[in-house]
Design a protein around this motif. Structure first.
Motif, short mmCIF file in Angstrom:
data_model
loop_
_atom_site.label_atom_id
_atom_site.label_comp_id
_atom_site.label_asym_id
_atom_site.label_seq_id
_atom_site.Cartn_x
_atom_site.Cartn_y
_atom_site.Cartn_z
N ILE A 72 67.45 99.54 64.43
CA ILE A 72 66.08 100.41 64.90
C ILE A 72 66.66 101.84 64.76
CG2 ILE A 72 65.00 100.97 66.86
CD1 ILE A 72 66.97 97.74 66.81
N ALA A 73 66.05 102.60 63.84
CA ALA A 73 66.33 103.89 63.49
C ALA A 73 65.89 104.89 65.00
CB ALA A 73 65.55 104.41 62.59
N LEU A 74 66.68 105.73 65.06
CA LEU A 74 66.50 106.64 66.37
C LEU A 74 66.64 107.99 65.95
CD1 LEU A 74 68.92 104.25 68.50
CD2 LEU A 74 66.31 104.46 68.46
N GLY A 208 69.63 112.04 63.18
CA GLY A 208 69.11 110.74 63.00
C GLY A 208 70.39 109.82 63.55
N GLY A 209 69.79 108.88 63.83
CA GLY A 209 70.80 107.62 64.40
C GLY A 209 70.29 106.48 64.22
N ALA A 210 70.96 105.10 64.42
CA ALA A 210 70.38 103.83 64.71
C ALA A 210 71.19 102.93 65.52
CB ALA A 210 70.39 103.14 62.84
N ILE A 211 70.53 102.09 66.14
CA ILE A 211 71.24 101.02 66.61
C ILE A 211 71.18 99.70 65.69
CG2 ILE A 211 70.99 99.17 68.54
CD1 ILE A 211 70.77 101.46 70.51
N VAL A 212 72.20 99.02 65.52
CA VAL A 212 72.17 97.65 64.79
C VAL A 212 72.78 96.66 65.50
CG1 VAL A 212 72.41 98.99 62.27
CG2 VAL A 212 74.30 98.62 63.68
#
Ligand code: T4K
Length: 411
Positions: A72-74, A208-212
Motif C-alpha cells: 500500500i503506497a503512502l 513517499g512510503g509504503a506498507i508491505v
C-alpha cells in the motif's frame, strides 16, 4: 584543491575544497526523460492522485521486489508507521531502538503510545533482541525493529520474542528497500514492514512510503485507513486519514525503481572507493556489511574511535563542513536524548551504552549518483589530511570557539 598546510583548511579561512555543498542524501534522479514522459502521461490523463494508474503500478513493483502479497503506497514512511500502529491496534508501550531516525519514535508518541528505547549491537548498530526482551512489561504491545543502514535486523529472534510474549512485530524498513537476506527480501517479516521513498533514499518518489505485508486483512485495513476509511463513494466504514501518494510521486518512484540496480552498483563502487581511500587511517573504520545479505549500500558509515584517532569525530565533522562536505552524525544523539523522550524517560531505563557509543562515533559520508569518484577521492584526501595532522589541527581549533557545523546550522 589539495591542502598542503593546516592553514589551507577551510576551517582556518582557506578556500573550501568544494565550491558547492556536497550533501549526504543528494537525490538520485534516474532517467529524466522517462520521468518527464510519465509526468506528461499523468497530466494527459488528468488523474493526479487517489489510487491512480502509476500508484497501482508502483505498488505492484514494490510488492514484487519485497516478495509480499500486498503493498500500500503512502505519502511517507512516518505516516506509514502511524497507520501501522493504528491498524495493529497497539496500546501502551512499544519497544524501539533509540539509534534510529526520530520518526520511528514520533510515529508512536503522536498516537499517545510510549516508545521504550532498547539498545543496539555495537558492531551492526541493529536493535539487540536480548535488550528488547529485558524491557518488556505488562504494558508492552509491540516491538519495532529497524533495518538500520539497510541491514535486516535479527527478525527471527525478534519474532520469537514477540510470539512468546504475545506482541506484534513491526519492521521499520525505511533504509532497506531492495535488501535481501538468506531468509528472503526485506518486506515479508513481522506483521508488516514500512519502506521510505523520501528524496534522500536511494530509490525515491520525492516524498513517499509504503506498507508491505502478507496479511490480507491487515492490508485491507491499511488501505482503508490511507483514504479516510472510504469503502466507496459516500460510504465511510471506519476512521482513517489522508496518506495517499500522488501520481507525480509514483512517476518518480517508478523511474527510480527502473534505475535501482544501477544505483546499487554505484553505491557499492562508492563504498569500495571510500574503503580504499580511508584504509589504514588510525581510528577511522568504514562500516562493512554481512556478505550473506544483499544490501543497497545507500549509507556510507564511518566510525571514529576517540581512543585512537588524533582528531575527534566532531572536529572532523566541522573540518569537512568548512570544506563544503556536509557529512552527517546520523543518528546523534540517540532518540532517548531528544525531547520529549529525554525528560519523560525513567532514568533507570536510560542506560544504552552501545547507542551512546555509536552516536559518538558515526559519521555518514556522501553517496549516490552525485558522489563521483573524483569527489570521493577528494573527501578521502581531506579526511586523511585531517587525521594525519589531527593533533596540530586540534590544538589550533581549541583556540577557537564554535565549529563551522554549528555555525551553519544556526544560520
Ligand atoms: N525510519 C527511519 C529509520 C528513517 O531513517 C526515516 C527517514 C523514517 C523512518 C521516516 O521516513 P519518511 O517519513 O521521511 O519517509 C533525512 C530524511 O529526510 C529522512 O527521510 C531520513 N529518514 C533521514 C535518515 O534523513 P535529515 O534530517 O537528514 O534531513 P533532510 O531531509 O533535510 O536531508 C538531508 C540532506 O539531503 C540535506 O542536507 C540536503 C540533501 N537533500 C535533501 C532533499 C530533501 C537534497 O540535496 N535534496 C533534497 O531534495 O533527514
Amino acid at each position: 584543491m589539495v591542502k598542503q598546510r593546516v592553514t589551507d583548511l577551510g576551517i582556518f579561512g582557506g578556500a573550501p575544497a568544494f565550491s558547492e555543498p556536497v550533501h549526504v542524501g543528494r537525490p538520485n534522479l534516474g532517467d529524466r526523460q522517462a520521468l518527464l514522459t510519465r509526468i506528461n502521461d499523468v497530466l494527459d490523463r488528468r488523474w493526479l492522485t487517489n489510487d491512480g494508474a502509476y500508484v497501482q503500478e508502483f505498488e505492484r513493483r514494490v510488492a514484487e521486489i519485497a516478495g509480499t502479497n500486498h503493498c500500500i503506497a503512502l505519502s511517507n514512511a512516518t505516516v506509514g508507521l502511524e497507520i501501522a500502529a493504528k491498524a495493529l491496534e497497539l496500546t501502551g508501550e512499544v519497544i524501539v531502538p533509540s539509534f534510529t531516525f526520530v520518526a520511528t519514535a514520533h510515529a508512536l508518541a503522536w498516537h499517545r503510545l510510549t516508545p521504550v528505547f532498547a539498545d543496539v549491537d555495537p558492531h551492526t548498530h541493529l536493535i539487540d533482541p536480548r535488550d528488547v526482551e529485558a524491557r518488556i512489561t505488562p504494558q508492552t504491545s509491540a516491538i519495532i525493529g529497524v533495518h538500520l543502514w539497510g541491514q535486516v535486523c535479527d527478525v527471527n529472534a525478534l519474532q520469537d520474542i514477540a510470539d512468546r510474549h504475545g506482541l506484534k512485530l513491526i519492521l521499520d524498513a525505511a533504509h532497506a528497500f531492495g535488501c535481501v537476506t538468506p531468509d528472503g527480501p526485506a518486506g515479508g517479516f513481522g506483521a508488516l514492514e514500512v519502506f521510505s521513498f523520501h528524496a534522500t533514499k536511494f530509490v525515491n518518489s520525492l516524498e513517499g512510503g509504503a506498507i508491505v505485508t502478507n496479511d490480507d486483512e491487515l492490508a485491507r485495513r491499511v488501505r482503508l485507513m490511507r483514504n479516510f476509511g472510504f469503502l466507496g463513494y459516500d460510504h465511510v466504514g471506519s476512521v482513517g486519514t489522508n496518506a495517499k501518494l500522488t501520481e507525480f510521486n509514483a512517476a518518480m518512484g517508478l523511474t527510480s525503481i527502473d534505475a535501482m540496480d544501477d544505483f546499487v552498483r554505484l553505491n557499492r563502487r562508492n563504498h569500495q572507493l571510500y574503503a580504499s581511500g580511508l584504509a589504514d587511517l588510525p581510528g577511522i573504520s568504514l562500516k562493512t556489511y554481512d556478505d550473506r545479505q544483499r544490501l543497497n549500500y545507500q549509507y556510507i558509515v564511518a566510525e571514529v574511535d576517540p581512543a585512537v584517532c588524533p582528531i575527534s569525530r566532531d572536529r572532523l565533522l566541522d573540518l569537512l563542513w568548512a570544506e563544503n562536505v556536509r557529512a552527517r552524525r546520523y543518528f546523534y544523539p540517540g532518540v532517548h536524548r531528544m525531547e520529549p523522550y529525554c525528560s519523560q524517560m525513567n532514568p533507570a531505563l536510560r542506560l544504552l551504552p552501545a547507542t551512546e557509543r555509536a552516536s559518538a562515533r558515526v559519521l555518514v559520508l556522501p553517496n549516490g549518483e552525485t558522489a563521483t569518484p573524483a569527489c570521493i577521492e577528494r573527501i578521502c584526501a581531506l579526511t586523511r589530511f585531517a587525521v594525519e595532522r589531527g593533533s596540530d589541527i586540534t590544538a589550533q581549533l581549541e583556540l577557537r570557539g564554535r565549529g563551522v557545523h554549528a555555525d551553519v546550522l544556526s544560520g
